[in-house]
Design a protein around this motif. Structure first.
Motif, PDB file in Angstrom:
ATOM      1  N   VAL A 409       0.841  -1.189   0.000  1.00  0.00           N
ATOM      2  CA  VAL A 409       0.000   0.000   0.000  1.00  0.00           C
ATOM      3  C   VAL A 409       0.879   1.243   0.000  1.00  0.00           C
ATOM      4  CG1 VAL A 409      -1.962  -1.094   1.157  1.00  0.00           C
ATOM      5  CG2 VAL A 409      -0.174  -0.008   2.523  1.00  0.00           C
ATOM      6  N   VAL A 410       0.337   2.304  -0.553  1.00  0.00           N
ATOM      7  CA  VAL A 410       0.923   3.634  -0.428  1.00  0.00           C
ATOM      8  C   VAL A 410      -0.174   4.575   0.049  1.00  0.00           C
ATOM      9  CG1 VAL A 410       2.665   3.259  -2.203  1.00  0.00           C
ATOM     10  CG2 VAL A 410       0.445   4.178  -2.858  1.00  0.00           C
ATOM     11  N   TYR A 411       0.234   5.680   0.639  1.00  0.00           N
ATOM     12  CA  TYR A 411      -0.717   6.645   1.174  1.00  0.00           C
ATOM     13  C   TYR A 411      -0.578   7.945   0.392  1.00  0.00           C
ATOM     14  CZ  TYR A 411      -0.742   3.190   4.886  1.00  0.00           C
ATOM     15  OH  TYR A 411      -0.831   2.019   5.571  1.00  0.00           O
ATOM     16  N   VAL A 412      -1.683   8.331  -0.254  1.00  0.00           N
ATOM     17  CA  VAL A 412      -1.701   9.509  -1.116  1.00  0.00           C
ATOM     18  C   VAL A 412      -2.317  10.673  -0.358  1.00  0.00           C
ATOM     19  CG1 VAL A 412      -2.517  10.479  -3.295  1.00  0.00           C
ATOM     20  CG2 VAL A 412      -1.877   8.057  -3.158  1.00  0.00           C
ATOM     21  N   GLU A 413      -1.570  11.759  -0.254  1.00  0.00           N
ATOM     22  CA  GLU A 413      -2.066  12.930   0.474  1.00  0.00           C
ATOM     23  C   GLU A 413      -3.094  13.672  -0.367  1.00  0.00           C
ATOM     24  OE1 GLU A 413       0.316  15.834   3.276  1.00  0.00           O
ATOM     25  OE2 GLU A 413       0.444  16.535   1.198  1.00  0.00           O
ATOM     26  N   ASP A 414      -4.231  13.980   0.271  1.00  0.00           N
ATOM     27  CA  ASP A 414      -5.309  14.701  -0.412  1.00  0.00           C
ATOM     28  C   ASP A 414      -5.338  16.184  -0.046  1.00  0.00           C
ATOM     29  OD1 ASP A 414      -6.305  12.327  -1.635  1.00  0.00           O
ATOM     30  OD2 ASP A 414      -7.228  11.770   0.276  1.00  0.00           O
TER      31      ASP A 414
END
Length: 501
Positions: A409-414
């Protein structure tokens, strides 16, 4: 009031202790018990009912605590959602699309793909040296010359042998000619004696003369046959003399030492005035032990020692990039030429299978177009490309949580201010240690998005909504309730079993 209480107690006693005079109920499982046994059974039943009640109370408390935690979690999120932790910095980096490669690296010294040790075949003294180290040469170019007067004398001696052999051939031919003339003369004498005898057939002297002429003809013919063998033998001797002369000349020509190949003088130890033996001994203390080394630098090789962890990632004809510490701005292409089947170290038996951990294997690569500034022995740093992707989404490896099964998984900043982010499940296409190529399988991510690489504690990850958390709480309550029901059912069954006994 006292009488009323007495009546109530009497009624309770009647419930606990039924009238023994009453007719027994045939369907009552306690009908066969006496009053004392009945009283003990009822007390046991009341005690078990009390225990079940307490268990239900404890489970109700657990469910209440779980519910309170869930409510507290959402209250905490609501309060802190817009208040990021300023003590921790969220670090992000943009995703980009581009080519991606994974590599196995190593280093080694470069060497010519082919070389030739120039070693004179004759003794003597070095007369002249016509080249210098680093000079390009063509096949046949003179490198140096050797003086050896004995070779001149050998040529002169071989020349005399040729002249003597030629004289022998001439004499043999003359002998054949003389023998042929003798045969002709003998034939004329026989013909003359025959004619005289034909004119005087009864003359015994003429008969004797004819027989003598015929004997001389026979002898002359035998001499001719013998003489005709001499030129052949003399010719063989002449050819042998010519061969000896050619060998003497060829050996003498070795005093002029020429380059056997097109290449470059990479080592030169020949010095004017030194004997060949002395020069070779001196060369042995300085390098290859040769007077001159000519190498073909049109191709270069480099041999790496690759660890057992990486060796199975390599295969023949894989491409590689080569850099050189001596020439910082130079990068060349290379190809895997050979991969050793056994490790470079030997075990105790010397069979080449290695002696323990940390085994390495020799891998040879060829550099097809080396730069002219490269010299044998320079250090080459090699990166062998083991996986190449033309185009993929690429993120720093630190941004990926790797599950170890090819996914992560990666975490995408919104939101850059609140650091709100969402999770993207990805397939890991390759990892070169610093960057990872990914393919999204669940969740949105595109070129230019910011992924979090550190400071996750200060980010708000929108992974689980309220419904999902509610389901978790509901499942916990169901488990607790199910345990209580199960315990009650077990108690009932146990009661009935006791009664049956």
């Amino acid at each position: 009031m006292q009488l009323g209480n007495h009546e109530q107690e009497t009624q309770k006693l009647d419930v606990i202790s039924p009238n023994p005079l009453a007719a027994p109920d045939p369907n009552d499982p306690l009908a066969d018990l006496d009053p004392e046994e009945r009283e003990a059974y009822e007390q046991l039943k009341r005690m078990r009912a009390e225990r079940r009640r307490k268990k239900l109370i404890r489970r109700g408390i657990v469910v209440g605590i779980i519910a309170a935690l869930v409510v507290g979690f959402f209250v905490f999120r609501a309060v802190t959602a817009n208040k990021p932790d300023n003590s921790i910095q969220v670090v992000t980096t943009p995703v980009y699309t581009g080519p991606f490669t994974t590599e196995v690296t190593g280093s080694g010294s470069i060497k010519p793909s082919s070389s030739y040790v120039v070693q004179p075949q004759i003794d003597g003294t070095i007369d002249s040296v016509n080249v210098v180290a680093g000079q390009p040469v063509k096949a046949g170019d003179v490198l140096f010359t050797i003086k050896n007067d004995d070779l001149d004398r050998a040529i002169n001696e071989a020349g005399r042998g040729v002249r003597t052999a030629k004289q022998g051939v001439d004499e043999a031919n003359q002998g054949v000619e003389q023998a042929r003339q003798t045969v002709n003369a003998a034939e004329e004498a026989v013909n003359k004696a025959q004619n005289l005898l034909n004119a005087n057939p009864d003359d015994t002297d003429l008969q004797a003369a004819l027989e003598g002429a015929q004997a001389e003809l026979k002898s002359a013919r035998n001499a001719l046959t013998e003489a005709q063998r001499a030129p052949e033998s003399a010719q063989i001797s002449l050819e042998a003399a010519h061969d000896a002369y050619s060998q003497a000349v060829e050996r003498a020509e070795q005093r002029t030492v020429k380059s056997p190949i097109d290449g470059t003088i990479v080592e030169l130890n020949a010095q004017p005035g030194a004997t060949v033996g002395q020069a070779v001994a001196s060369a042995g203390t300085q390098g290859t032990g040769s007077l001159c080394l000519v190498a073909n630098l049109s191709q270069m090789n480099v041999t790496l020692q690759i660890s057992e962890v990486d060796i199975n990632k390599l295969s023949l004809d894989q491409t590689a990039n080569v850099t050189f510490s001596a020439v910082p701005d130079l990068t060349l292409s290379a190809t895997v030429k050979s991969i050793a089947s056994t490790s470079s170290g030997n075990d105790a038996s010397g069979n080449g299978y290695g002696g323990g951990g940390g085994a390495t294997y020799a891998v040879e690569l060829v550099i097809p177009t080396p730069d002219p500034c490269l010299k044998p022995g320079m250090t080459a740093d090699v990166s062998i490309i083991t996986n190449s992707i033309d185009s993929a989404l690429i993120v720093p490896s630190a941004a990926v949580t790797d599950f170890g099964d090819g996914t992560g998984v990666v975490y995408v900043e919104d939101d850059e201010k609140t650091h709100a982010a969402h999770t993207v499940h990805v397939e890991i296409l390759g990892d070169n240690g610093s960057e990872t190529a990914i393919k999204p399988t669940e969740g949105a991510i595109r070129d230019g998005d910011l992924v979090i690489i550190s400071g996750m504690e200060a980010a708000t990850i929108d992974d689980m909504d309220a419904g999902t958390m509610g389901d978790v709480a509901g499942n916990a309550a169901d488990v607790a309730s199910g345990d209580a029901s199960g315990s009650s059912l077990d108690a009932t069954v146990e009661d009935e079993t006791t009664v049956a006994r």
